[in-house]
Design a protein around this motif. Structure first.
Motif, PDB file in Angstrom:
ATOM      1  N   UNK A 430       0.837  -1.202   0.000  1.00  0.00           N
ATOM      2  CA  UNK A 430       0.000   0.000   0.000  1.00  0.00           C
ATOM      3  C   UNK A 430       0.874   1.255   0.000  1.00  0.00           C
ATOM      4  N   UNK A 431       1.929   1.283   0.750  1.00  0.00           N
ATOM      5  CA  UNK A 431       2.865   2.403   0.749  1.00  0.00           C
ATOM      6  C   UNK A 431       2.430   3.542   1.655  1.00  0.00           C
ATOM      7  N   UNK A 432       3.307   4.536   1.767  1.00  0.00           N
ATOM      8  CA  UNK A 432       3.045   5.668   2.659  1.00  0.00           C
ATOM      9  C   UNK A 432       1.891   6.520   2.153  1.00  0.00           C
ATOM     10  N   UNK A 433       1.910   6.843   0.860  1.00  0.00           N
ATOM     11  CA  UNK A 433       0.828   7.673   0.310  1.00  0.00           C
ATOM     12  C   UNK A 433      -0.502   6.926   0.332  1.00  0.00           C
ATOM     13  N   UNK A 434      -0.455   5.662   0.045  1.00  0.00           N
ATOM     14  CA  UNK A 434      -1.685   4.882   0.109  1.00  0.00           C
ATOM     15  C   UNK A 434      -2.262   4.864   1.508  1.00  0.00           C
ATOM     16  N   UNK A 435      -1.414   4.758   2.523  1.00  0.00           N
ATOM     17  CA  UNK A 435      -1.889   4.788   3.907  1.00  0.00           C
ATOM     18  C   UNK A 435      -2.527   6.117   4.261  1.00  0.00           C
ATOM     19  N   UNK A 436      -1.940   7.220   3.767  1.00  0.00           N
ATOM     20  CA  UNK A 436      -2.526   8.532   4.041  1.00  0.00           C
ATOM     21  C   UNK A 436      -3.915   8.672   3.396  1.00  0.00           C
ATOM     22  N   UNK A 437      -4.073   8.154   2.190  1.00  0.00           N
ATOM     23  CA  UNK A 437      -5.369   8.235   1.525  1.00  0.00           C
ATOM     24  C   UNK A 437      -6.416   7.386   2.248  1.00  0.00           C
ATOM     25  N   UNK A 438      -6.008   6.203   2.740  1.00  0.00           N
ATOM     26  CA  UNK A 438      -6.941   5.376   3.518  1.00  0.00           C
ATOM     27  C   UNK A 438      -7.337   6.082   4.810  1.00  0.00           C
ATOM     28  N   UNK A 439      -6.392   6.783   5.422  1.00  0.00           N
ATOM     29  CA  UNK A 439      -6.711   7.541   6.627  1.00  0.00           C
ATOM     30  C   UNK A 439      -7.712   8.649   6.321  1.00  0.00           C
ATOM     31  N   UNK A 440      -7.566   9.288   5.174  1.00  0.00           N
ATOM     32  CA  UNK A 440      -8.512  10.330   4.790  1.00  0.00           C
ATOM     33  C   UNK A 440      -9.902   9.751   4.572  1.00  0.00           C
ATOM     34  N   UNK A 441      -9.961   8.579   3.974  1.00  0.00           N
ATOM     35  CA  UNK A 441     -11.264   7.941   3.796  1.00  0.00           C
ATOM     36  C   UNK A 441     -11.901   7.536   5.113  1.00  0.00           C
ATOM     37  N   UNK A 442     -11.094   7.130   6.077  1.00  0.00           N
ATOM     38  CA  UNK A 442     -11.624   6.720   7.377  1.00  0.00           C
ATOM     39  C   UNK A 442     -12.187   7.894   8.166  1.00  0.00           C
ATOM     40  N   UNK A 443     -11.795   9.117   7.839  1.00  0.00           N
ATOM     41  CA  UNK A 443     -12.305  10.276   8.593  1.00  0.00           C
ATOM     42  C   UNK A 443     -13.806  10.463   8.397  1.00  0.00           C
ATOM     43  N   UNK A 444     -14.338   9.955   7.299  1.00  0.00           N
ATOM     44  CA  UNK A 444     -15.778  10.085   7.042  1.00  0.00           C
ATOM     45  C   UNK A 444     -16.533   8.780   7.250  1.00  0.00           C
ATOM     46  N   UNK A 445     -15.839   7.738   7.663  1.00  0.00           N
ATOM     47  CA  UNK A 445     -16.476   6.421   7.810  1.00  0.00           C
ATOM     48  C   UNK A 445     -16.908   6.197   9.255  1.00  0.00           C
ATOM     49  N   UNK A 446     -18.132   5.704   9.439  1.00  0.00           N
ATOM     50  CA  UNK A 446     -18.674   5.461  10.774  1.00  0.00           C
ATOM     51  C   UNK A 446     -19.046   3.996  11.010  1.00  0.00           C
ATOM     52  N   UNK A 447     -18.811   3.119  10.040  1.00  0.00           N
ATOM     53  CA  UNK A 447     -19.286   1.734  10.155  1.00  0.00           C
ATOM     54  C   UNK A 447     -18.156   0.705  10.192  1.00  0.00           C
ATOM     55  N   UNK A 448     -16.970   1.010   9.667  1.00  0.00           N
ATOM     56  CA  UNK A 448     -15.895   0.022   9.624  1.00  0.00           C
ATOM     57  C   UNK A 448     -15.371  -0.247  11.035  1.00  0.00           C
ATOM     58  N   UNK A 449     -15.266  -1.537  11.397  1.00  0.00           N
ATOM     59  CA  UNK A 449     -14.841  -1.924  12.737  1.00  0.00           C
ATOM     60  C   UNK A 449     -13.466  -2.601  12.755  1.00  0.00           C
ATOM     61  N   UNK A 450     -13.052  -3.191  11.625  1.00  0.00           N
ATOM     62  CA  UNK A 450     -11.761  -3.883  11.541  1.00  0.00           C
ATOM     63  C   UNK A 450     -11.092  -3.509  10.226  1.00  0.00           C
ATOM     64  N   UNK A 451      -9.810  -3.167  10.316  1.00  0.00           N
ATOM     65  CA  UNK A 451      -9.043  -2.789   9.132  1.00  0.00           C
ATOM     66  C   UNK A 451      -7.613  -3.283   9.347  1.00  0.00           C
TER      67      UNK A 451
END
Length: 501
Positions: A430-451
């Motif tokens: 995934x890489x560093x940039x990929x991790x940052x983008x996933x973190x940005x997506x998680x800021x609006x997510x309220x249902x994911x419990x495991x990642x």
């Protein structure tokens, strides 16, 4: 008579001394000719003094002396106990149980030996304690939770599994299994067989000139007789819900040959016909059996439009893109809720076929594609499908050569998807940039419990912040569950008539 007099003297000494005085006075003097043997004198007892009341003279009482000195009336078993002991001893010849009172039935069941013939006990005894003793006698480790919490079901399922695991085609009599079906058909709901023995093959006699240095030792030839055919067995189990099979051989030792581990085409066609006819089957697993694309398509074709199938597990096989396309077709023609294709040979085209079916699917809740090689082309296709899919909750894409492009699309999915609760992207790039983008997506997510992002080259800070977001989502989900349970308990306490108005 002498014993009587002696006993009388012991009981009444004064009487004995008076009689001696009377004797000496009657004789006048002692005889001078020497001592004469004295004769016991018997004093007549008057009729009035004879046995004045019962028990006065213990020597006149009649006594019953038992032959067993330890005999006592207190240890004589009741007739009911004698009958129960007789029923237990002769239960195999004359099984009497239903006609007895409940307390007597319990006594019989507590003392019946657990090795009685199944033809006697199978359809007669439903007591769980009896089948518990049967299980503990045969298997040292018993997990009854794997068998619906029923000891009777566990006994018959494991007994049938042992027969199947040691069945040798052409050697074992098929009646060994077929005769068991009428006894276990109402109790077996799960069949798990992790070994199928092939027929016994005699070594071929080599003639001069047959040996060649160019021959390969790894070549596999299908045997002339296949493994045990499950058609009659599956048809005879009217409540079968789960079939878990592994065409493998355990502990072969020095007799190792490649064809011992071969799932033949005849095995495949026979198995496909059996599961197609089993309309009660909910879970089907065929793992670690070298199932390739052709065999997978034969199996999947038999499951199209199956009325109740919910889970299909074909993991740890040799399935490629053609088999994945067959699985995608199955998603559109079944009620499948769980699909597991882990550790196969699925690549991007196969993942794209699955993504196309997933975009329009309304039943599947779990998809496992770990340890394949779908790469970013397949990962992006699945991410696009998740933007419209509203039912999938678990997605496992670990070990698929995914990188930043897939993470970019998944971050967009996390921002809008409200059904996913678990995603696994471990062992990717995934890489560093990929991790940052996933973190940005998680800021609006309220249902994911495991990642799961382990070993995916994500920055430690991004992984930590994603974990904090997951913790917030889990706490919110826990509060919702508590409020829901409290609301339901309030309705139950007040009654439905008080909850309105």
């Amino acid at each position: 008579m002498q014993d009587t007099v002696t006993t009388s003297a012991l009981l009444d000494p004064s009487h004995s001394s008076v009689s001696t005085q009377d004797k000496s006075s009657t004789g006048g003097h002692t005889s001078s000719t020497g001592p004469q043997p004295s004769k016991p004198s018997i004093t007549p007892v008057s009729a009035k003094s004879r046995n004045p009341h019962p028990g006065a003279n213990f020597h006149r009482m009649r006594r019953i002396i038992a032959e067993d000195p330890e005999w006592s009336l207190a240890i004589v078993p009741l007739l009911t106990e004698l009958c129960i002991q007789h029923i237990i001893r002769n239960f195999q010849k004359n099984p009497i149980l239903k006609q007895m009172l409940p307390e007597h039935q319990q006594k019989v069941l507590n003392h019946l030996p657990p090795d009685l013939p199944l033809a006697v006990t199978a359809n007669l005894i439903d007591n769980e304690n009896y089948w518990l003793r049967c299980c503990m006698q045969r298997w040292p480790v018993c997990h009854v939770a794997h068998h619906g919490g029923s000891w009777k079901r566990m006994f018959f399922e494991r007994h049938l599994e042992n027969l199947l695991k040691h069945f040798i085609p052409g050697t074992t009599d098929p009646a060994v299994i077929l005769d068991l079906l009428p006894l276990c058909r109402n109790y077996v709901r799960r069949v798990h067989v992790d070994q199928f023995l092939p027929p016994v093959q005699l070594p071929a006699q080599l003639r001069p000139g047959d040996q060649s240095d160019s021959g390969s030792e790894g070549e596999m030839e299908e045997p002339t007789v296949d493994h045990y055919q499950l058609g009659n067995l599956v048809a005879g189990l009217s409540h079968l819900e789960e079939l878990d099979l592994v065409y493998d051989v355990k502990d072969c030792g020095m007799n190792f040959e490649w064809n011992l581990f071969l799932f033949t085409y005849r095995d495949c066609h026979s198995l496909a016909a059996a599961i197609k006819a089993c309309h009660t089957l909910k879970i089907f697993k065929l793992t670690r059996s070298k199932v390739d694309d052709d065999k997978a398509r034969i199996i999947i074709r038999s499951l199209l439009d199956h009325p109740v199938l919910e889970e299909l597990d074909l993991s740890h096989n040799l399935i490629g893109d053609r088999g994945a396309r067959g699985a995608a077709k199955l998603l559109s023609h079944s009620r499948l809720r769980v699909l597991n294709l882990a550790n196969n040979q699925v690549r991007a085209p196969g993942a794209q076929s699955l993504a196309h079916a997933l975009a329009h699917n309304t039943n599947l809740i779990s998809l496992n594609l770990r340890l394949n090689c779908i790469e970013d082309e397949g990962g992006q296709a699945l991410a696009h499908a998740l933007q419209t899919n509203k039912c999938l909750t678990t997605l496992h894409l670990g070990g698929n050569e995914l990188s930043e492009p897939t993470a970019t699309l998944l971050s967009q999915v996390l921002a809008i998807n409200t059904t996913l609760t678990s995603i696994n992207l471990s062992c990717n790039h995934i890489g560093l940039d990929g991790g940052k983008q996933l973190l940005e997506g998680m800021s609006d997510n309220k249902t994911l419990l495991e990642f799961d992002l382990r070993l995916s080259d994500v920055a430690q800070e991004s992984e930590y912040l994603i974990g904090q977001a997951l913790y917030t989502n889990r706490e919110a989900a826990r509060q919702r569950a508590l409020n829901r349970s409290h609301f339901m308990s309030t309705i139950t306490a007040n009654g439905p008539e008080n909850s309105v108005g």
